[in-house]
Every structure is written in structure tokens, then in C-alpha cells.
Design a protein around this motif. Structure first.
Motif, mmCIF file in Angstrom:
data_model
loop_
_atom_site.group_PDB
_atom_site.id
_atom_site.type_symbol
_atom_site.label_atom_id
_atom_site.label_comp_id
_atom_site.label_asym_id
_atom_site.label_seq_id
_atom_site.Cartn_x
_atom_site.Cartn_y
_atom_site.Cartn_z
ATOM 1 N N GLY A 217 0.794 -1.234 0.000
ATOM 2 C CA GLY A 217 0.000 0.000 0.000
ATOM 3 C C GLY A 217 0.824 1.281 0.000
ATOM 4 O O GLY A 217 0.287 2.374 0.201
ATOM 5 N N LYS A 218 2.132 1.174 -0.263
ATOM 6 C CA LYS A 218 2.961 2.387 -0.280
ATOM 7 C C LYS A 218 2.788 3.158 -1.583
ATOM 8 O O LYS A 218 3.056 4.357 -1.636
ATOM 9 N N VAL A 219 2.433 2.469 -2.644
ATOM 10 C CA VAL A 219 2.099 3.134 -3.914
ATOM 11 C C VAL A 219 0.753 2.607 -4.388
ATOM 12 O O VAL A 219 0.311 1.525 -3.969
ATOM 13 N N ASP A 220 0.083 3.387 -5.264
ATOM 14 C CA ASP A 220 -1.251 2.995 -5.741
ATOM 15 C C ASP A 220 -1.194 2.180 -7.029
ATOM 16 O O ASP A 220 -2.149 1.497 -7.388
ATOM 17 N N ALA A 221 -0.084 2.323 -7.756
ATOM 18 C CA ALA A 221 0.041 1.630 -9.041
ATOM 19 C C ALA A 221 1.519 1.470 -9.351
ATOM 20 O O ALA A 221 2.354 2.191 -8.803
ATOM 21 N N VAL A 222 1.838 0.507 -10.225
ATOM 22 C CA VAL A 222 3.223 0.360 -10.697
ATOM 23 C C VAL A 222 3.191 0.420 -12.216
ATOM 24 O O VAL A 222 2.366 -0.235 -12.856
ATOM 25 N N VAL A 223 4.069 1.237 -12.788
ATOM 26 C CA VAL A 223 4.200 1.286 -14.250
ATOM 27 C C VAL A 223 5.493 0.571 -14.625
ATOM 28 O O VAL A 223 6.570 0.905 -14.138
#
Ligand code: GLN
Length: 290
Positions: A217-223
Motif C-alpha cells: 500500500g505504499k504506492v497505488d500503481a506500478v508502471v
């Protein structure tokens, strides 16, 4: 984001054509390496003025008899560690075949992705092969071979995420990327250039760490590139890849601008492996068509 991608794509297409210039039709002979039987036969046949043939084919590598590949072995299915403590993947297998053609032994130098180009530039490694996208900026630092594969930047989100499209990333979301990658470059670009701005991007050393951050939950998405994305989602429950159309990038091998003879030898070997279907066979072994 789309606008920015389109700009990059236009640049890359021009760039990858320019990158493939320069070729040598002399059989590649590796100094200080045992010539393959085939190469020996060709040399005998050619019987060209000795000195001239030498000049065309002579290339040097960082260590005699070896081809050092700078990579980040955390980018499946292109490069990853294998169960026996070695390395495997599409890039590793293609590089092994290129080395064989040149009478060299492949040595994999595993490092952070952000170091692969500088490693080649500074003469520590011979080739940068890391699912490495050809960009205009990188072309200022290294020469590229012909492209041997394509990649697409995709978005990974937790199942049930309210992020459903590229545009949803703009809503104050935090995006995880791998440091120094094209995903980082696109996402961290200023909003007026089609990115989301540095404040909305967190960089991780490799894809696996970005995925851990997403799960935590530290980032909302990964690219990240599509094939590693599929590999990560396959082994991590609760994640999915969004169905968005992104631009296609070209993967190629980066080689020092100071070593055009090696660039030509590697490029010619790669072209032969593309032409005889070897590259496709390797790709099919790691990527199954949906
Ligand atoms: N294709 C991307 C790039 O070149 C990512 C490569 C990687 O992470 N190994 O920037």
C-alpha cells in the motif's frame, strides 16, 4: 501521458533506424579466442589481403575471450537468476548465442538497471542488454543494435483499485516505478509534458521492490514493461494489469560508441539470429501466446 508517449515514439522510430547504420560483411573474428570451425572455414575461403580483413573484423572486449553483458537480473522473462545460481531469460540466451558466434564466452554482470549504460560507456562491460528500450537520450550515450523485441509500458494495480484508466493516475495517486527506466521517465515528466510530476512517483531499485511496495500500500500503481508485469502478477495474488493502450518500445543492445567494430560484429550476429528464427524460438520458449 499519451501525448508524451507519442512524442517519445516518434523520436524512437527515427532513432532506431539511425542506430542500425554501419555494417561489416567480414566474418567476425575474435582476438584471443578459439575460432569456431565455421569461422575458420570462412577465413580460409576468403583468403583476402590479410591486413585488410583484420581491420574490418578486429574488435576488442573488456576481457579477452569473454563478452560481458551488463544487466539487471530481476526483469523476467528477459533476465533473472536461475535455480542453479546462474542466469537465464530471453536476453541471456540471445547474448549466449551472439557470444558463441563471435567465439567468446558470455559473462553476465548483474547490477542495478541504472548502471547498465554507464557500465558500457565506461568500458566495464561490452554490451548492455536488459530489456533496454532505445530512446533518443540514451542514443547520446551508447550505440544501439537492431531491435530484437518490443515492450509496452503497462499499469499494475491491486484488484478492486479505483484506478481504471491512465487518466485515473492523475488523481493524486502515487506511482511506483523502477529507477532510471522509461516508465520512470514518462511518469515523472511534468504535467504539462504529459507526465504526473516527480511528486507522484516513487522509484525502486527493481521491479520486484516496486511490486512489494504496491502490495504494502505504499504506492497505488506500478508502471513497468508488459512482460515483467505479467510475470510479477502471475506470482503475486491480488494484482491485475490494466487494459490500456500504451506505446510500443523497441528493445536493443547498447554498445560503447568507442567500439564500432564490436557494435558491428554484435549487430551482424544478432541480425543472423533474427533471420534464422533463433531469436523467435527463444522468445517463444519464455513467452507463451495468449
Ligand atoms: N524497458 C525499460 C527501459 O529500458 C525497462 C528496462 C528494465 O527495467 N530492465 O527503461
Amino acid at each position: 501521458m499519451k501525448k508524451y508517449f507519442a512524442m517519445i515514439l516518434a523520436g524512437m522510430m527515427a532513432v532506431s533506424l539511425a542506430a542500425c547504420g554501419g555494417s561489416s560483411n567480414a566474418p567476425a573474428a575474435a582476438p584471443a579466442a578459439e575460432p569456431a570451425a565455421e569461422a575458420e572455414a570462412q577465413t580460409e575461403e576468403a583468403e583476402a589481403p590479410e591486413a585488410e580483413a583484420q581491420t574490418d573484423a578486429a574488435f576488442t572486449t573488456v576481457a579477452a575471450g569473454e563478452l560481458h553483458m551488463a544487466t539487471n537480473a530481476a526483469f523476467p522473462p528477459y533476465e533473472m537468476t536461475s535455480d542453479n545460481g546462474g542466469y537465464e531469460g530471453i536476453d541471456v540466451e540471445i547474448a549466449t548465442m551472439i557470444a558463441q558466434k563471435l567465439g567468446l564466452e558470455l559473462v553476465v554482470d548483474d547490477m542495478e538497471f541504472g548502471s547498465v549504460i554507464t557500465s558500457v560507456q565506461s568500458g566495464k562491460a561490452d554490451i548492455a542488454m536488459a530489456g533496454l528500450t532505445v530512446t533518443e537520450e540514451r542514443m547520446k550515450n551508447v550505440d544501439f543494435t537492431e531491435s530484437y523485441a518490443t515492450g509496452v509500458q503497462v499499469i499494475i494495480v491491486p484488484e478492486g483499485s479505483d484506478i481504471q484508466t491512465v487518466d485515473d493516475l492523475a488523481n493524486d495517486k502515487m506511482i511506483g516505478v523502477q529507477d532510471g527506466t522509461t516508465g520512470y521517465i514518462y511518469c515523472s515528466a511534468p504535467v504539462e509534458d504529459g507526465g504526473y510530476g516527480e511528486d507522484h512517483v516513487t522509484s525502486y531499485t527493481n521491479g520486484a521492490m516496486a511490486i512489494e511496495a504496491l502490495k504494502g500500500g505504499k504506492v497505488d500503481a506500478v508502471v513497468i514493461d508488459n512482460e515483467p508485469a505479467k510475470a510479477f502478477v502471475a506470482v503475486n495474488d491480488g494484482l491485475k494489469i490494466l487494459d490500456t493502450e500504451y506505446i510500443v518500445e523497441n528493445y536493443a543492445i547498447g554498445i560503447s560508441k568507442d567500439n564500432p567494430a564490436l557494435r558491428d560484429a554484435v549487430n551482424n550476429a544478432l541480425k543472423e539470429l533474427i533471420a534464422d528464427g533463433s531469436v523467435q524460438t527463444i522468445v517463444d520458449k519464455y513467452i507463451t501466446a495468449e
